[in-house]
Motif scaffolding. Structure first.
Motif, PDB file in Angstrom:
ATOM      1  N   HIS A  45     -10.165 114.798  21.593  1.00 17.79           N
ATOM      2  CA  HIS A  45      -8.829 115.230  21.165  1.00 17.79           C
ATOM      3  C   HIS A  45      -7.916 114.031  21.381  1.00 17.79           C
ATOM      4  CE1 HIS A  45      -9.936 119.484  20.769  1.00 17.79           C
ATOM      5  NE2 HIS A  45     -10.743 119.247  21.775  1.00 17.79           N
ATOM      6  N   ASN A  46      -7.945 113.132  20.425  1.00 16.21           N
ATOM      7  CA  ASN A  46      -7.261 111.855  20.555  1.00 16.21           C
ATOM      8  C   ASN A  46      -5.800 111.894  20.100  1.00 16.21           C
ATOM      9  OD1 ASN A  46      -7.335 109.172  21.380  1.00 16.21           O
ATOM     10  ND2 ASN A  46      -7.728 108.458  19.305  1.00 16.21           N
ATOM     11  N   GLU A  47      -5.318 113.037  19.632  1.00 21.17           N
ATOM     12  CA  GLU A  47      -3.943 113.124  19.156  1.00 21.17           C
ATOM     13  C   GLU A  47      -2.964 112.996  20.325  1.00 21.17           C
ATOM     14  OE1 GLU A  47      -5.674 117.228  19.654  1.00 21.17           O
ATOM     15  OE2 GLU A  47      -6.314 115.440  18.598  1.00 21.17           O
ATOM     16  N   PRO A  48      -1.765 112.478  20.040  1.00 21.21           N
ATOM     17  CA  PRO A  48      -0.800 112.296  21.128  1.00 21.21           C
ATOM     18  C   PRO A  48      -0.172 113.611  21.579  1.00 21.21           C
ATOM     19  CG  PRO A  48       0.181 111.645  19.044  1.00 21.21           C
ATOM     20  CD  PRO A  48      -1.258 111.974  18.758  1.00 21.21           C
ATOM     21  N   VAL A  49       0.200 113.631  22.831  1.00 19.59           N
ATOM     22  CA  VAL A  49       1.030 114.702  23.371  1.00 19.59           C
ATOM     23  C   VAL A  49       2.466 114.352  22.983  1.00 19.59           C
ATOM     24  CG1 VAL A  49       1.842 115.796  25.510  1.00 19.59           C
ATOM     25  CG2 VAL A  49      -0.563 115.108  25.281  1.00 19.59           C
ATOM     26  N   LEU A  50       3.267 115.359  22.666  1.00 20.76           N
ATOM     27  CA  LEU A  50       4.644 115.133  22.242  1.00 20.76           C
ATOM     28  C   LEU A  50       5.620 115.248  23.406  1.00 20.76           C
ATOM     29  CD1 LEU A  50       4.545 117.303  19.003  1.00 20.76           C
ATOM     30  CD2 LEU A  50       4.363 114.814  19.169  1.00 20.76           C
ATOM     31  N   ALA A  51       6.717 114.502  23.305  1.00 15.18           N
ATOM     32  CA  ALA A  51       7.852 114.674  24.215  1.00 15.18           C
ATOM     33  C   ALA A  51       8.663 115.831  23.630  1.00 15.18           C
ATOM     34  CB  ALA A  51       8.683 113.402  24.300  1.00 15.18           C
ATOM     35  N   GLY A  52       8.395 117.034  24.105  1.00 13.64           N
ATOM     36  CA  GLY A  52       8.975 118.237  23.510  1.00 13.64           C
ATOM     37  C   GLY A  52      10.446 118.439  23.788  1.00 13.64           C
ATOM     38  N   GLY A  53      10.973 117.746  24.779  1.00 11.63           N
ATOM     39  CA  GLY A  53      12.382 117.871  25.111  1.00 11.63           C
ATOM     40  C   GLY A  53      12.625 117.349  26.509  1.00 11.63           C
ATOM     41  N   PRO A  54      13.901 117.240  26.867  1.00 11.35           N
ATOM     42  CA  PRO A  54      14.239 116.656  28.163  1.00 11.35           C
ATOM     43  C   PRO A  54      14.166 117.628  29.340  1.00 11.35           C
ATOM     44  CG  PRO A  54      16.230 117.104  26.916  1.00 11.35           C
ATOM     45  CD  PRO A  54      15.082 117.449  26.019  1.00 11.35           C
ATOM     46  N   LEU A  55      13.907 118.898  29.092  1.00  5.69           N
ATOM     47  CA  LEU A  55      13.867 119.904  30.167  1.00  5.69           C
ATOM     48  C   LEU A  55      12.426 120.234  30.551  1.00  5.69           C
ATOM     49  CD1 LEU A  55      16.592 122.314  28.730  1.00  5.69           C
ATOM     50  CD2 LEU A  55      16.886 120.501  30.427  1.00  5.69           C
ATOM     51  N   HIS A  56      12.175 120.359  31.839  1.00  8.20           N
ATOM     52  CA  HIS A  56      10.858 120.747  32.374  1.00  8.20           C
ATOM     53  C   HIS A  56       9.729 119.918  31.763  1.00  8.20           C
ATOM     54  CE1 HIS A  56      12.327 124.067  34.801  1.00  8.20           C
ATOM     55  NE2 HIS A  56      13.122 124.382  33.791  1.00  8.20           N
ATOM     56  N   THR A  57       9.869 118.610  31.853  1.00  5.50           N
ATOM     57  CA  THR A  57       8.889 117.704  31.250  1.00  5.50           C
ATOM     58  C   THR A  57       7.532 117.738  31.958  1.00  5.50           C
ATOM     59  OG1 THR A  57       9.752 115.874  32.573  1.00  5.50           O
ATOM     60  CG2 THR A  57      10.646 116.141  30.339  1.00  5.50           C
ATOM     61  N   ASP A  58       7.431 118.484  33.033  1.00  8.89           N
ATOM     62  CA  ASP A  58       6.151 118.649  33.717  1.00  8.89           C
ATOM     63  C   ASP A  58       5.402 119.886  33.231  1.00  8.89           C
ATOM     64  OD1 ASP A  58       8.136 120.319  34.775  1.00  8.89           O
ATOM     65  OD2 ASP A  58       7.207 120.390  36.754  1.00  8.89           O
ATOM     66  N   ARG A  59       5.991 120.640  32.319  1.00 11.13           N
ATOM     67  CA  ARG A  59       5.372 121.862  31.789  1.00 11.13           C
ATOM     68  C   ARG A  59       4.851 121.639  30.385  1.00 11.13           C
ATOM     69  NH1 ARG A  59       8.439 127.178  31.937  1.00 11.13           N
ATOM     70  NH2 ARG A  59       6.386 127.813  31.268  1.00 11.13           N
ATOM     71  N   GLY A  60       3.700 122.240  30.108  1.00 10.28           N
ATOM     72  CA  GLY A  60       3.099 122.117  28.787  1.00 10.28           C
ATOM     73  C   GLY A  60       3.457 123.274  27.879  1.00 10.28           C
ATOM     74  N   PHE A  61       3.624 122.947  26.604  1.00 12.93           N
ATOM     75  CA  PHE A  61       3.955 123.934  25.575  1.00 12.93           C
ATOM     76  C   PHE A  61       3.042 123.682  24.380  1.00 12.93           C
ATOM     77  CE2 PHE A  61       7.626 123.300  28.183  1.00 12.93           C
ATOM     78  CZ  PHE A  61       8.169 124.564  28.342  1.00 12.93           C
ATOM     79  N   VAL A  62       2.438 124.741  23.863  1.00  4.69           N
ATOM     80  CA  VAL A  62       1.555 124.610  22.709  1.00  4.69           C
ATOM     81  C   VAL A  62       2.152 125.402  21.558  1.00  4.69           C
ATOM     82  CG1 VAL A  62      -0.780 124.932  21.804  1.00  4.69           C
ATOM     83  CG2 VAL A  62      -0.448 124.407  24.247  1.00  4.69           C
ATOM     84  N   LEU A  63       2.573 124.687  20.520  1.00  6.37           N
ATOM     85  CA  LEU A  63       2.991 125.319  19.267  1.00  6.37           C
ATOM     86  C   LEU A  63       1.724 125.459  18.439  1.00  6.37           C
ATOM     87  CD1 LEU A  63       6.241 123.548  18.013  1.00  6.37           C
ATOM     88  CD2 LEU A  63       5.915 125.992  18.376  1.00  6.37           C
ATOM     89  N   HIS A  64       1.472 126.642  17.907  1.00  8.32           N
ATOM     90  CA  HIS A  64       0.223 126.824  17.168  1.00  8.32           C
ATOM     91  C   HIS A  64       0.343 127.894  16.102  1.00  8.32           C
ATOM     92  CE1 HIS A  64      -0.840 130.513  19.508  1.00  8.32           C
ATOM     93  NE2 HIS A  64      -0.179 129.887  20.471  1.00  8.32           N
ATOM     94  N   HIS A  65      -0.578 127.798  15.170  1.00  5.11           N
ATOM     95  CA  HIS A  65      -0.694 128.779  14.110  1.00  5.11           C
ATOM     96  C   HIS A  65      -1.347 130.027  14.698  1.00  5.11           C
ATOM     97  CE1 HIS A  65      -2.038 130.515  10.251  1.00  5.11           C
ATOM     98  NE2 HIS A  65      -0.941 129.949   9.820  1.00  5.11           N
ATOM     99  N   HIS A  66      -0.852 131.183  14.319  1.00  7.46           N
ATOM    100  CA  HIS A  66      -1.410 132.441  14.802  1.00  7.46           C
ATOM    101  C   HIS A  66      -2.744 132.713  14.113  1.00  7.46           C
ATOM    102  CE1 HIS A  66      -1.824 136.557  16.082  1.00  7.46           C
ATOM    103  NE2 HIS A  66      -1.800 136.979  14.846  1.00  7.46           N
ATOM    104  N   VAL A  67      -3.724 133.076  14.911  1.00  7.70           N
ATOM    105  CA  VAL A  67      -5.020 133.468  14.378  1.00  7.70           C
ATOM    106  C   VAL A  67      -5.270 134.904  14.831  1.00  7.70           C
ATOM    107  CG1 VAL A  67      -7.500 132.998  14.353  1.00  7.70           C
ATOM    108  CG2 VAL A  67      -5.863 131.097  14.482  1.00  7.70           C
TER     109      VAL A  67
END
Length: 187
Positions: free
Chosen positions: A66-88
């Motif tokens: 999984h060589n894709e980059p992780v995104l800087a999702g925003g300046p708040l809680h930068t130690d927490r992960g967020f996954v935007l995804h398509h619903h299956v």
């Protein structure tokens, strides 16, 4: 607020925002109500790869990288992960917000484990941190012409390369970044 909600819309940063974290950013709004707004910046990749996150969490899959980059999702809680995804259909995660009929935001570890094992959603973005606005703050920034808005587009969200996402969203409005002035006014 629901009829005026910008949930499932893109926020396109205008030059009037100046430098800083949101310069040239494209944010996907996951929540927007009287209580405020929350979104994930989708076009600012970090120098961290998804595999590195999986290694840190001991979620490695030796069959697939999984060589894709992780995104800087925003300046708040930068130690927490967020996954935007398509619903299956049939896939359930422990902590998921339904953004639209097709898009979800998940913050639980189970989705990362599934993605690492190639059993998660086929289309996803992984970000550290999020963008947030207090009640009325986003509306004030919109009035000050800091942002343009356009309904979200799954193709832009998941298929367009990160460095081309803002241009693709601007194109939906029929404009280019060059046409935007850093100075705004009110007629």
């Amino acid at each position: 607020m629901s009829q005026n909600s910008l949930k499932n819309h893109f926020l396109l940063a205008t030059p009037s925002l100046g430098g800083g974290f949101f310069a040239n950013s494209l944010t996907y709004l996951c929540e927007h109500s009287q209580e405020g707004a929350m979104g994930i910046v989708i076009n600012h990749p970090l120098d961290v790869r998804v595999d590195e996150i999986f290694d840190q969490l001991s979620l490695k899959n030796d069959r697939h990288t999984h060589n894709e980059p992780v995104l800087a999702g925003g300046p708040l809680h930068t130690d927490r992960g967020f996954v935007l995804h398509h619903h299956v259909q049939g896939q359930q995660w422990q902590s998921t917000l339904e953004v639209s009929s097709e898009i979800r935001l998940t913050t639980s570890l189970d989705i990362l484990d599934a993605i690492a094992q190639d059993q998660g959603p086929q289309r996803s973005l992984i970000a550290l941190g999020y963008a947030g606005w207090a009640p009325g703050q986003l509306e004030d920034e919109l009035e000050d012409n800091a942002w343009l808005t356009v309904p979200a587009d799954e193709h832009i969200l998941f298929a367009v390369p990160h460095h081309k996402k803002l241009d693709a969203a601007l194109k939906k409005l029929g404009i280019t970044l060059d046409q935007l002035s850093p100075h705004s006014g009110h007629a």
